[in-house]
Write an enzyme that holds these catalytic residues in place. Structure first.
Site, short mmCIF file in Angstrom:
data_model
loop_
_atom_site.label_atom_id
_atom_site.label_comp_id
_atom_site.label_asym_id
_atom_site.label_seq_id
_atom_site.Cartn_x
_atom_site.Cartn_y
_atom_site.Cartn_z
N GLU A 12 0.81 -1.22 0.00
CA GLU A 12 0.00 0.00 0.00
C GLU A 12 0.85 1.27 0.00
O GLU A 12 0.36 2.34 -0.40
CB GLU A 12 -0.98 -0.02 1.19
CG GLU A 12 -2.06 -1.09 0.99
CD GLU A 12 -2.95 -1.31 2.19
OE1 GLU A 12 -4.11 -1.72 1.99
OE2 GLU A 12 -2.51 -1.11 3.34
N GLU A 173 -8.17 -1.42 9.45
CA GLU A 173 -7.39 -0.39 10.16
C GLU A 173 -8.10 0.96 10.33
O GLU A 173 -7.81 1.70 11.29
CB GLU A 173 -6.04 -0.11 9.44
CG GLU A 173 -5.10 -1.27 9.36
CD GLU A 173 -5.42 -2.26 8.23
OE1 GLU A 173 -6.13 -1.84 7.28
OE2 GLU A 173 -5.01 -3.42 8.31
N ASP A 196 -11.68 -6.62 -3.39
CA ASP A 196 -12.47 -7.86 -3.36
C ASP A 196 -13.87 -7.53 -2.84
O ASP A 196 -14.13 -6.39 -2.46
CB ASP A 196 -11.79 -8.90 -2.45
CG ASP A 196 -11.66 -8.39 -1.02
OD1 ASP A 196 -10.60 -7.81 -0.71
OD2 ASP A 196 -12.61 -8.53 -0.24
N1 ADE Z 1 -9.22 -5.48 3.06
C1 ADE Z 1 -9.43 -5.77 1.78
N2 ADE Z 1 -10.32 -6.76 1.64
C2 ADE Z 1 -10.69 -7.11 2.90
C3 ADE Z 1 -11.57 -8.08 3.42
N3 ADE Z 1 -12.27 -8.89 2.63
N4 ADE Z 1 -11.70 -8.16 4.77
C4 ADE Z 1 -10.99 -7.33 5.58
N5 ADE Z 1 -10.15 -6.41 5.13
C5 ADE Z 1 -9.99 -6.28 3.80
#
Ligand code: ADE
Length: 233
Positions: A12, A173, A196
């Site tokens: 990141e 976070e 996702d």
């Molecule tokens: N950050 C990116 N995708 C995530 C997910 N599915 N669960 C928790 N944090 C994430």
């Protein structure tokens, strides 16, 4: 002006380090901080490691040790809102902790006494973000981001978070950074690009799209830094 830019994972912040190129490295509290001189301002870049505890430590250090006056978070998130597709950007209007639970004592999910379920991010930084989005012809959404110490790859848990907090995206976070910045009176901004959909394909999609989505977010943050510095002159 001293601006913190934080991520959770090395992927990141890598695009930021590639962009700024010249930096001094300071190791502190088992964390690495990259100090950049940029256009008469200073930028402090770091990734915290994953999760709320590490994020709190890094955000606190950015503010208390490195004296950062604003904090921008750049990273990826899982989509809850079906309008959000992989690579889309979302800025947090407000954030909550979906895994904070003392409901046994009659409190709502996400609440502890003397806290609040949601913490709002800085309005001025959001305005700057929408200006940048307009100039760059980028679609920028805003909404509620839910944070917890869990990678969500499960439709039922995702639905629960959606229904309980009206959340649009989730990550691990943002709300921790919000708690720290709110307590230390530091304006903050949380930007996430979708990696996702927090469903059964989430771990596969995350691995596939982490880098490209992290870059979308980091590139946007660089433009925001330019705008913030411009306004500051
Ligand atoms: N950050 C990116 N995708 C995530 C997910 N599915 N669960 C928790 N944090 C994430």
């Amino acid at each position: 002006m001293k601006i913190a830019i934080m991520g959770a994972m090395v992927e990141e912040i890598e695009p930021l380090l590639d962009y700024f190129k010249n930096y001094e490295v300071v190791d502190y509290a088992k964390n690495r901080f990259y100090l950049v001189d940029y256009k008469n301002s200073q930028i402090v870049i770091a990734y915290s490691k994953i999760g709320k505890v590490f994020a709190s430590l890094t955000a606190s250090t950015m503010i208390e040790k490195f004296n950062c006056e604003k904090l921008l978070f750049s990273g990826v998130a899982g989509a809850i809102n079906e309008e959000l597709k992989i690579g889309d950007l979302i800025v947090a209007d407000k954030l909550c902790q979906h895994d904070l639970d003392i409901t046994a004592f009659g409190h709502p999910f996400g609440y502890v006494p003397e806290g609040s379920v949601y913490i709002k991010s800085d309005e001025d930084l959001k305005k700057i973000a929408f200006l940048v989005a307009k100039e760059k012809n980028i679609i920028l959404r805003s909404g509620i981001i839910a944070t917890g110490d869990q990678f969500i790859a499960d439709k039922k848990r995702k639905e629960w978070i959606k229904n309980t907090f009206k959340a649009d995206a989730l990550e691990m976070e943002g709300a921790a950074v919000a708690v720290v910045c709110d307590a230390l009176n530091t304006p903050f901004f949380i930007l996430r690009a979708i990696s996702d959909a927090a469903d059964m394909d989430a771990s596969f999609d995350f691995d596939e799209f982490l880098k490209s989505s992290a870059k979308e977010s980091a590139d946007f943050i660089v433009s925001m830094v330019d705008k913030i510095i411009e306004g500051w002159k």
